[in-house]
Enzyme design. Structure first.
Site, PDB file in Angstrom:
ATOM      1  N   ASP A 156       0.829  -1.190   0.000  1.00 32.68           N
ATOM      2  CA  ASP A 156       0.000   0.000   0.000  1.00 32.68           C
ATOM      3  C   ASP A 156       0.870   1.249   0.000  1.00 32.68           C
ATOM      4  OD1 ASP A 156      -2.128  -1.737   0.207  1.00 32.68           O
ATOM      5  OD2 ASP A 156      -2.421  -1.412   2.354  1.00 32.68           O
ATOM      6  N   ARG A 157       0.377   2.299  -0.600  1.00 38.14           N
ATOM      7  CA  ARG A 157       1.156   3.534  -0.740  1.00 38.14           C
ATOM      8  C   ARG A 157       1.725   4.057   0.584  1.00 38.14           C
ATOM      9  NH1 ARG A 157       0.119   7.996  -5.154  1.00 38.14           N
ATOM     10  NH2 ARG A 157       1.980   9.221  -4.800  1.00 38.14           N
TER      11      ARG A 157
END
Length: 224
Positions: free
Chosen positions: A58-59
């Site tokens: 995830d970012r």
């Protein structure tokens, strides 16, 4: 981007929070392109450079990402990930302290794609997938705990969702119930270790991500 391991068939890099692994609608430069540029420059390769995306983070999450440098390695790594032969270990700083210092969490995760958010159920619901992870408390302070988390399945936002449902959301993770955001927009989740048998040479690979520079990481890790 920091290279942790590389050979002719694969490369493992440390992703900073905020970076994306693969291109998306934001148009931001993805890590896969950075890896390709690094390989092209280091080895003076003409034309396009092959970089195979095997998995994602995830970012707002930092830590280790494995990329394939050949189509052979990509096919084999994809199979290994699908069959659970690649073992990923995460460290997470969560609010409070879990009731149990060590446990396996089991549930069913439903992904709402419009919200880009997952929801946990204690029983199977339509379009849900079973989610399993193990955690252990490594250290604790009055407000936070440092957990080691081992994923047994790889579901969308699984660690974030399951720890929040347990009552211990990840520090900085507003989407899953954290009290406040982290100053840099990250969440306190780190893909710390990755272990697997090399898909071509069959040697054992063990890679380790450095801890974030943030004080809370250093203070809790010093207690381990």
């Amino acid at each position: 981007m920091k290279v942790v391991y590389e050979d002719n068939h694969l490369i493992i890099v440390h992703k900073s929070s905020g970076e994306i692994v693969q291109g998306d609608k934001t148009g931001d430069t993805p890590l896969s392109d950075m890896v390709g540029a690094y390989i092209k420059e280091k080895y003076d390769k003409p034309g396009n450079v092959f970089v195979g995306v095997v998995h994602r983070l995830d970012r707002p999450v930092a830590g280790l990402v494995v990329f394939a440098r050949t189509s052979k390695a990509l096919a084999r790594l994809n199979k290994m990930f699908a069959e659970g032969q690649v073992h990923k270990t995460y460290w997470a700083i969560v609010q409070g302290r879990p009731q149990q210092d060590k446990a396996m969490l089991t549930g069913w995760i439903f992904r709402n794609e419009k919200q880009n958010k997952s929801y946990l159920y204690d029983h199977e619901v339509p379009n849900s997938k079973k989610a399993l992870l193990c955690y252990e408390v490594l250290a604790a302070s009055p407000r936070y705990s440092l957990l080691e988390v081992k994923l047994l399945t790889g579901r969308h936002h699984q660690i974030r969702c399951q720890l929040a449902a347990m009552g211990n959301p990840i520090r900085g993770d507003l989407k899953y119930g954290a009290r406040r955001s982290n100053p840099d927009g990250s969440i306190s989740l780190l893909a710390r270790y990755v272990d697997f048998e090399h898909p071509v040479s069959h040697i054992q690979i063990h890679a380790e991500a450095p801890l974030p520079d943030e004080n809370i990481w250093q203070e809790l890790a010093a207690l381990v």
